[in-house]
Design a protein around this motif. Structure first.
Motif, mmCIF file in Angstrom:
data_model
loop_
_atom_site.group_PDB
_atom_site.id
_atom_site.type_symbol
_atom_site.label_atom_id
_atom_site.label_comp_id
_atom_site.label_asym_id
_atom_site.label_seq_id
_atom_site.Cartn_x
_atom_site.Cartn_y
_atom_site.Cartn_z
ATOM 1 N N LYS A 38 0.789 -1.108 0.092
ATOM 2 C CA LYS A 38 -0.123 -0.062 -0.180
ATOM 3 C C LYS A 38 0.727 1.267 -0.004
ATOM 4 C CE LYS A 38 -3.671 -2.484 0.643
ATOM 5 N NZ LYS A 38 -4.429 -2.895 -0.452
ATOM 6 N N LEU A 39 0.361 2.224 -0.716
ATOM 7 C CA LEU A 39 1.155 3.447 -0.762
ATOM 8 C C LEU A 39 0.505 4.691 -0.044
ATOM 9 C CD1 LEU A 39 1.515 3.916 -4.474
ATOM 10 C CD2 LEU A 39 3.297 2.910 -2.946
ATOM 11 N N ASN A 40 1.577 5.357 0.675
ATOM 12 C CA ASN A 40 1.100 6.601 1.384
ATOM 13 C C ASN A 40 1.193 7.755 0.529
ATOM 14 O OD1 ASN A 40 0.339 8.450 3.705
ATOM 15 N ND2 ASN A 40 2.192 7.652 4.838
ATOM 16 N N ASP A 43 4.313 10.223 0.814
ATOM 17 C CA ASP A 43 5.628 9.770 0.470
ATOM 18 C C ASP A 43 5.568 9.512 -1.030
ATOM 19 O OD1 ASP A 43 5.962 9.821 3.207
ATOM 20 O OD2 ASP A 43 5.687 7.658 3.383
ATOM 21 N N VAL A 44 4.541 9.819 -1.736
ATOM 22 C CA VAL A 44 4.519 9.289 -3.287
ATOM 23 C C VAL A 44 4.554 10.685 -4.083
ATOM 24 C CG1 VAL A 44 3.160 8.108 -4.931
ATOM 25 C CG2 VAL A 44 3.341 7.340 -2.728
ATOM 26 N N LYS A 58 -4.131 12.899 -7.955
ATOM 27 C CA LYS A 58 -3.144 11.965 -7.027
ATOM 28 C C LYS A 58 -3.720 11.228 -5.988
ATOM 29 C CE LYS A 58 0.861 12.644 -4.133
ATOM 30 N NZ LYS A 58 1.850 13.411 -3.397
ATOM 31 N N LEU A 59 -4.515 11.841 -5.076
ATOM 32 C CA LEU A 59 -5.338 11.061 -4.103
ATOM 33 C C LEU A 59 -6.078 9.835 -4.594
ATOM 34 C CD1 LEU A 59 -6.161 13.990 -1.601
ATOM 35 C CD2 LEU A 59 -4.081 12.340 -1.571
ATOM 36 N N GLN A 60 -6.870 10.111 -5.500
ATOM 37 C CA GLN A 60 -7.753 9.322 -6.307
ATOM 38 C C GLN A 60 -6.865 8.018 -7.070
ATOM 39 O OE1 GLN A 60 -10.192 10.818 -9.359
ATOM 40 N NE2 GLN A 60 -11.807 9.792 -8.745
ATOM 41 N N VAL A 61 -5.773 8.530 -7.560
ATOM 42 C CA VAL A 61 -4.867 7.242 -8.307
ATOM 43 C C VAL A 61 -4.383 6.523 -7.216
ATOM 44 C CG1 VAL A 61 -2.813 6.884 -9.710
ATOM 45 C CG2 VAL A 61 -4.560 8.559 -10.251
ATOM 46 N N ILE A 62 -3.749 7.129 -5.959
ATOM 47 C CA ILE A 62 -3.405 6.333 -4.900
ATOM 48 C C ILE A 62 -4.388 5.363 -4.339
ATOM 49 C CG2 ILE A 62 -2.155 6.500 -2.668
ATOM 50 C CD1 ILE A 62 -0.895 8.896 -3.832
ATOM 51 N N HIS A 63 -5.440 5.960 -4.218
ATOM 52 C CA HIS A 63 -6.604 5.084 -3.471
ATOM 53 C C HIS A 63 -7.112 4.058 -4.431
ATOM 54 C CE1 HIS A 63 -10.312 3.893 -1.485
ATOM 55 N NE2 HIS A 63 -10.994 4.008 -2.707
ATOM 56 N N LYS A 99 9.218 5.633 -1.227
ATOM 57 C CA LYS A 99 10.251 4.781 -0.397
ATOM 58 C C LYS A 99 9.608 3.805 0.174
ATOM 59 C CE LYS A 99 13.517 8.255 1.128
ATOM 60 N NZ LYS A 99 14.765 7.553 0.530
ATOM 61 N N SER A 100 10.352 2.564 0.521
ATOM 62 C CA SER A 100 9.930 1.340 1.016
ATOM 63 C C SER A 100 11.075 1.292 2.226
ATOM 64 C CB SER A 100 9.623 0.196 0.126
ATOM 65 O OG SER A 100 9.682 -0.897 0.637
ATOM 66 N N GLY A 101 10.738 1.601 3.441
ATOM 67 C CA GLY A 101 11.782 1.535 4.418
ATOM 68 C C GLY A 101 12.827 2.417 4.019
#
Length: 145
Positions: A38-40, A43-44, A58-63, A99-101
Motif C-alpha cells: 500500500k502507498l502513503n 511519500d509518493v 493524485k489522491l484518487q489514483v493512489i486510492h 520509499k519502502s523503508g
C-alpha cells in the motif's frame, strides 16, 4: 535427564510462540514479503508524461492503486528487464516514486483494458506483476495533465 526436560521445554516454548505470534510481528512479516504494498499519499510523487500529478487526482489514483486486486506475478528473465520497463504496446505509464523503508522504489504502472501491469524497480532489482482495478483501467489521466 535434565537436558531432555530442558530441551522439551525449549521446543514447546518455540512451538507455542510460532503458532501464537502477536498481531504486530505477524503484520511486520506480511509487509516484509508482500509484493503489492500500500502507498502513503505523503511519500509518493506521481508523474505521467513528465508532468507531476497533484491534488485530488493524485489522491484518487493512489486510492485506486491501493484498492487494486493482485492477479499474478510475472517472471523476469535476466537481461529482459528493459522489455518490462518499456513495453511496445502501452501508453504513457504512471510513474510512482516512493520509499519502502530505506529504499527508493519506482513503480511503473501500465494501464490496459483488461489489466494493469506494474513494474517495481529498486536498486538493481525489477519485479513485475499484474493488478485489476476497473477505475484505474478506465481513467483518462493523459488528458488531465
Amino acid at each position: 535427564m535434565t537436558w531432555a526436560v530442558v530441551s522439551i521445554i525449549i521446543v514447546s516454548t518455540i512451538k507455542i510462540l510460532m503458532t501464537c505470534l502477536p498481531t504486530g510481528p505477524v503484520e511486520w512479516l506480511i509487509r516484509k514479503f508482500e509484493i503489492h504494498s500500500k502507498l502513503n499519499e505523503t511519500d509518493v510523487t506521481i508523474t505521467i508524461g513528465g508532468k507531476n500529478l497533484v491534488g485530488e487526482d493524485k489522491l484518487q489514483v493512489i486510492h485506486y492503486f491501493n484498492e487494486a486486486t493482485y492477479l499474478k506475478q510475472h517472471y523476469i528473465y535476466p537481461g529482459t528487464e528493459e522489455l518490462f520497463l518499456h513495453p511496445e504496446n502501452s501508453n504513457n505509464p504512471l510513474v510512482f516514486d516512493t520509499k519502502s523503508g530505506k529504499k527508493d522504489v519506482q513503480l511503473f504502472v501500465f494501464r490496459y483494458d483488461d489489466r494493469i501491469d506494474v513494474v517495481k524497480q529498486y536498486k538493481k532489482k525489477v519485479i513485475a506483476y499484474s493488478l485489476s482495478s476497473e477505475p484505474l483501467q478506465k481513467s483518462t489521466l493523459e488528458v488531465q495533465y
